[in-house]
Scaffold this active site. Sequence first.
Site, PDB file in Angstrom:
ATOM      1  N   CYS A 196       2.813 -10.596   3.538  1.00  0.00           N
ATOM      2  CA  CYS A 196       2.080 -11.359   2.529  1.00  0.00           C
ATOM      3  C   CYS A 196       2.646 -11.095   1.140  1.00  0.00           C
ATOM      4  O   CYS A 196       3.751 -11.547   0.859  1.00  0.00           O
ATOM      5  CB  CYS A 196       0.579 -11.103   2.638  1.00  0.00           C
ATOM      6  SG  CYS A 196      -0.356 -12.538   2.075  1.00  0.00           S
ATOM      7  N   HIS A 200      -0.524 -12.374   8.109  1.00  0.00           N
ATOM      8  CA  HIS A 200      -0.871 -10.966   8.375  1.00  0.00           C
ATOM      9  C   HIS A 200      -0.767 -10.678   9.877  1.00  0.00           C
ATOM     10  O   HIS A 200      -1.766 -10.769  10.589  1.00  0.00           O
ATOM     11  CB  HIS A 200      -2.288 -10.679   7.896  1.00  0.00           C
ATOM     12  CG  HIS A 200      -2.420 -10.630   6.416  1.00  0.00           C
ATOM     13  ND1 HIS A 200      -2.267  -9.477   5.686  1.00  0.00           N
ATOM     14  CD2 HIS A 200      -2.664 -11.604   5.519  1.00  0.00           C
ATOM     15  CE1 HIS A 200      -2.429  -9.743   4.411  1.00  0.00           C
ATOM     16  NE2 HIS A 200      -2.666 -11.024   4.275  1.00  0.00           N
ATOM     17  N   GLU A 245      -0.543  -7.946  11.379  1.00  0.00           N
ATOM     18  CA  GLU A 245      -1.295  -6.752  11.772  1.00  0.00           C
ATOM     19  C   GLU A 245      -2.681  -7.096  12.315  1.00  0.00           C
ATOM     20  O   GLU A 245      -3.256  -6.344  13.098  1.00  0.00           O
ATOM     21  CB  GLU A 245      -1.389  -5.767  10.594  1.00  0.00           C
ATOM     22  CG  GLU A 245      -2.311  -6.161   9.435  1.00  0.00           C
ATOM     23  CD  GLU A 245      -1.672  -7.089   8.407  1.00  0.00           C
ATOM     24  OE1 GLU A 245      -0.645  -7.721   8.714  1.00  0.00           O
ATOM     25  OE2 GLU A 245      -2.223  -7.198   7.285  1.00  0.00           O
TER      26      GLU A 245
HETATM   27  N1  GLN Z   1      -1.696 -11.986  -3.934  1.00  0.00           N
HETATM   28  C1  GLN Z   1      -0.949 -12.799  -3.041  1.00  0.00           C
HETATM   29  C2  GLN Z   1      -1.561 -14.190  -2.885  1.00  0.00           C
HETATM   30  O1  GLN Z   1      -2.720 -14.369  -3.145  1.00  0.00           O
HETATM   31  C3  GLN Z   1      -0.780 -12.123  -1.703  1.00  0.00           C
HETATM   32  C4  GLN Z   1      -2.042 -11.843  -0.968  1.00  0.00           C
HETATM   33  C5  GLN Z   1      -1.909 -10.851   0.150  1.00  0.00           C
HETATM   34  O2  GLN Z   1      -0.989 -10.030   0.169  1.00  0.00           O
HETATM   35  N2  GLN Z   1      -2.850 -10.848   1.077  1.00  0.00           N
HETATM   36  O3  GLN Z   1      -0.902 -15.112  -2.492  1.00  0.00           O
END
Ligand code: GLN
Length: 539
Positions: free
Chosen positions: A384, A510, A512
């Site tokens: 992410c 994600h 995970e």
């Molecule tokens: N802050 C970033 C976004 O909102 C990544 C979010 C995250 O790592 N879950 O796109």
Amino acid sequence: MKKAKYVFVTGGVTSSLGKGIVSASLAKLLQARGYSVTIQKFDPYINVDPGTLNPYEHGECFVTEDGAETDLDLGHYERFLNIPTSQNNNVTTGRVYQTVIENERRGEYLGKTVQVIPHITDEIKRRMQLLGNSGEYDIVITEIGGTVGDIESLPYVESVRQLIWDLGSENTAVIHLTLIPYLSAAGELKTKPTQHSVKMLLEQGVQPDILVCRTEKHLAPEMRKKIALFCNVHPNAVIESIDVKTIYEVPLVMLKEKLDKVVLSKLKLSSKNEPDLKSWRDFLFRLEHPKSEVRIALVGKYVELPDAYKSINEAFIHGGAANECKVNVQYVHSELITESNIKHKLSGFDGILVAPGFGHRGIEGKLLAVKYARENNIPFFGICLGMQCSVIEFARNVLGLKDAHSSEMDSATLNPVIDLMEEQKKITDKGGTMRLGSYACDLTKNSNANRAYGKQKINERHRHRYEFNDKYKERMEAAGMKITGVNPATGLAEIVEIANHPWFVGVQFHPELKSTVDNPHPLFVKFIKAASEHRGSNA
Ligand code: GLN
């Protein structure tokens, strides 16, 4: 159509006793006996969901397939049971009140005074039975967050009391999880806090059927008898839950203590089928007998609180066991990484993971970590925000766009390689408004991702606002950063890879969140494999 029976799990004495793990372990045992089981968590705080909570407050926010932002215990449920949870598996006081207040505004209470009892408790009871009424489950385990005696838990305990009446004693069981502290000065285990905590439940009208006692030392038979006598439960229903090395041992400890049998007998269900735990035991064996070891740096800014990266840590445990490899994850605080200390901070690691996150703090350290991994051919996994960092770093240092950034961190940059999507720009509310939940993704043939998954069509869970900016796609690809995963519906880039590198993968989603004991996540499995192949070359 199945008619569900209900197990309620409450906690006493202190928080953090591991109600989630005990609930998940019980569910695992019942599932292994052939019952269909689900677990839900009721949290007594007033936030509508934990999505707006800082990870320091409540640990990681777990995201379900259907895009609910939920408590991290749902992650344990999924990892143990290997079945997905949903919006309905996590309810907070905020959500309950929101529904009741909306009903009131619609005039549904017909002029009645709206009160905690019956209106709030009715709404809690309705939600407690939603999954059970679906006809899918034999048993629904409901974990009540917080500790008995808290003001905020009262409506939940009251709802449990009423449900026992509504559903009948043979359809419900109450497990109370408590602590039996060991006083080293006295050299004794003490039962008094448990007695008091059960008294508190009794005052609220609920007699627990089973006590699960967390303890550092074994409970002698006389002590079990004493607890049974004072707390008004059968001696067989005093279950010892001794400290163990890994949470994945807890189902076996509970099996030995016959927690599942006691629950089934209370619910008048058969315990004829012995639980089939072969794959679970195999996993534990591999976990406890690794043949090799790798060191992974987890670069993030919430490193003071291990719960902030719960699912990532667990995914490393699953992926490590799959590789018969012990994964030694060490947290590296991204705020403390500088150009002059990076070699010192990151040398000796066989792989580098840059973690998810929000906001500007610690971002430059993350970018330095990506650069270090890219230039030194160290296996790299960006998740992410970690993926977004890998794009920013590549744009800055390979394409030469020195001011490249995410518009989250620098809204004025002329090179927003990570940018807000049009539909996100109009949103002002923070709760539940990110790109959330499961989205499809098509993989490029022969990419690292494709090789890991062994297929070309996947689905993964998201939780972010910002996206790879397609305007830079051609230049990035020409310089060696390939988009190897694309959302088929929107064309959004979901995975980036650097081909000319031992293993460099950044994912916008994600992974995970989908790793379980039975299905270790393929990207974690392959990242660990790449790290172990790389072992020792980053001295
Ligand atoms: N802050 C970033 C976004 O909102 C990544 C979010 C995250 O790592 N879950 O796109």
